[in-house]
Enzyme design. Structure first.
Site, PDB file in Angstrom:
ATOM      1  CB  CYS A   1      -0.971  -0.046   1.184  1.00 26.24           C
ATOM      2  SG  CYS A   1      -2.299   1.169   1.080  1.00 26.24           S
TER       3      CYS A   1
ATOM      4  CG  HIS B   1      -4.389  -3.719   2.530  1.00 29.15           C
ATOM      5  ND1 HIS B   1      -3.628  -3.403   3.632  1.00 29.15           N
ATOM      6  CD2 HIS B   1      -4.677  -2.540   1.937  1.00 29.15           C
ATOM      7  CE1 HIS B   1      -3.464  -2.092   3.714  1.00 29.15           C
ATOM      8  NE2 HIS B   1      -4.097  -1.552   2.682  1.00 29.15           N
TER       9      HIS B   1
ATOM     10  CD  GLU C   1      -3.260  -6.700   5.225  1.00 29.82           C
ATOM     11  OE1 GLU C   1      -4.109  -5.803   5.350  1.00 29.82           O
ATOM     12  OE2 GLU C   1      -2.452  -6.722   4.264  1.00 29.82           O
TER      13      GLU C   1
END
Length: 405
Positions: free
Chosen positions: A287, A371, A373
């Site tokens: 990011c 993202h 995760e």
């Protein structure tokens, strides 16, 4: 004979609004207030995720933003102490406001520790419900993400002219460094590993490598996934210098997500990243970390019209030819045309073709915009953490892990 007394039907009554969203162009949207009383000025975006509202609102990347949820029913599973993403909940790093369509109901989940309204108050998040979020989303789609003031007054009394002035006067996110406001205050070691059903979080007690994570607004689950793959993770503040990072003798360096304009944060972060790139230590960015890595390599970033915020974004990995469904949260993007020779585009959004990943040719350096995760796919992008760990293992002459467990 009893006399009948005539009764009159009360006139139609309109419930007095207790919350307002006042846009910079003077538009006033009325709703029902919840969460913290008061007001906040920020940029309004919309998020299309159906789940994960607590993770969204505590993601430090949403600092300086008001999140409009396009899914109508938010809050029905309540909140708990496990589903937060900022490292220090007391600091309240994350969204400053939230907008919902339906009124928040009582929670119905065995994991709920409190209702959403109570939790919003505790977090200091100003919220309103009962508005047409589809209309607001369409406005953002057509005109871009507006600056606005969100205000909640239980008595329904507002100085609308003042709110309009504040919304119009706010300069917005361009040129704004917010990483300094959400980063860690000091270095710390992270050992918590990913959540397991019916067991909770684990702990990394026997690490096989050392990763230094530069915290521009890092999310907890990023650190958990690194720890779960065998890393001792040292989290350092955003303004930590290259010499200090290298003195920790890391096997890998992670550049975290975060809020604000990457060029503004890059004033102090990019020179550090450039110094770190002079070594052969593997580097992985997500990011904001991705955007600043691109800046450090000679690329450029630009503000997006409506940004990418949601858990249903298709991204193609050119290195494998596969498409993954990812979670995204960014209002700035890397300009792929600005990338210099030697920097390859690895991932691209299938929604609008914007850049979602880069790698430095012949070097153990890569980053992604999304993202991995956040588990929207649910684990389509977890391989990226294994890819990073494998770069570390390769450098040490160790066998690689399978990219997909």
């Amino acid at each position: 004979m009893a006399t009948m007394t005539a009764t009159s039907t009360p006139p139609w009554a309109t419930e007095k609004p207790t919350a307002l969203l006042v846009l910079a162009d003077g538009t006033v949207i009325e709703g029902h207030g919840l969460g913290a009383a008061g007001s906040a000025v920020a940029e309004v975006c919309f998020n299309t995720a159906l789940t994960g509202y607590q993770e969204i609102l505590t993601d430090p990347s949403y600092a300086g933003q008001i999140v409009t949820f396009t899914f109508p029913h938010i809050g029905n599973i309540g909140t708990n102490d496990e589903d937060i993403e900022d490292l220090n909940p007391v600091a309240r790093a994350g969204a400053v406001g939230a907008v919902f369509k339906a009124d928040v109901t009582n929670p119905s989940s065995y994991r709920a520790a409190s209702g959403l309204d109570q939790w919003l108050k505790k977090r200091g998040i100003v919220a309103l419900s009962g508005i047409d979020t589809r209309a607001l989303t369409a406005l953002i789609r057509e005109k871009g993400m507006p600056n606005a003031v969100i205000a909640h007054a239980p008595d329904g009394i507002f100085d609308i002219d003042d709110l309009k002035r504040r919304a119009a006067a706010w300069s917005g996110l361009i040129g704004l460094d917010l990483a300094k406001d959400v980063t860690s205050g000091q270095s710390s070691v992270w050992r918590e590993t990913p959540w397991v059903w019916n067991e909770g979080f684990g702990e990394q007690t026997d690490p096989s490598m050392h990763v230094v994570a530069i915290d521009y607004g890092v999310k907890r689950n990023i650190l958990r996934l690194l720890a779960g793959l065998g890393a001792k993770v040292t989290v350092v503040p955003a303004k930590t210098g290259a010499e200090e990072v290298l003195a920790m003798r890391p096997d890998g360096i992670f550049l975290s997500n975060g809020p604000g304009d990457p060029e503004a944060t890059g004033d102090y972060a990019v020179p550090v990243i450039r110094d770190l790139l002079k070594t052969d230590i593997p580097v992985f960015g997500i990011c904001l970390g991705h955007q600043m890595l691109a800046l450090a390599l000679g690329g450029k970033t630009a503000k997006m019209h409506q940004g990418h915020h949601g858990a249903n974004h298709p991204v193609k990995d050119h290195t494998t030819g596969k498409v993954e469904i990812v979670s995204m949260n960014h209002g700035f993007a890397v300009d792929a045309d600005s990338l210099p020779s030697g920097v390859e585009e690895t991932h691209v959004s299938l929604f609008d073709g914007s850049n979602c990943g880069i790698t430095l040719t012949g070097r153990p350096v890569f980053s992604v915009q999304h993202h991995p995760e956040a588990s929207p796919g649910p684990q389509d992008s977890h391989y990226l953490f294994r890819r990073f760990v494998n770069l570390i293992r390769e450098k040490r002459g160790e066998p690689a892990l399978a990219e997909r467990a």
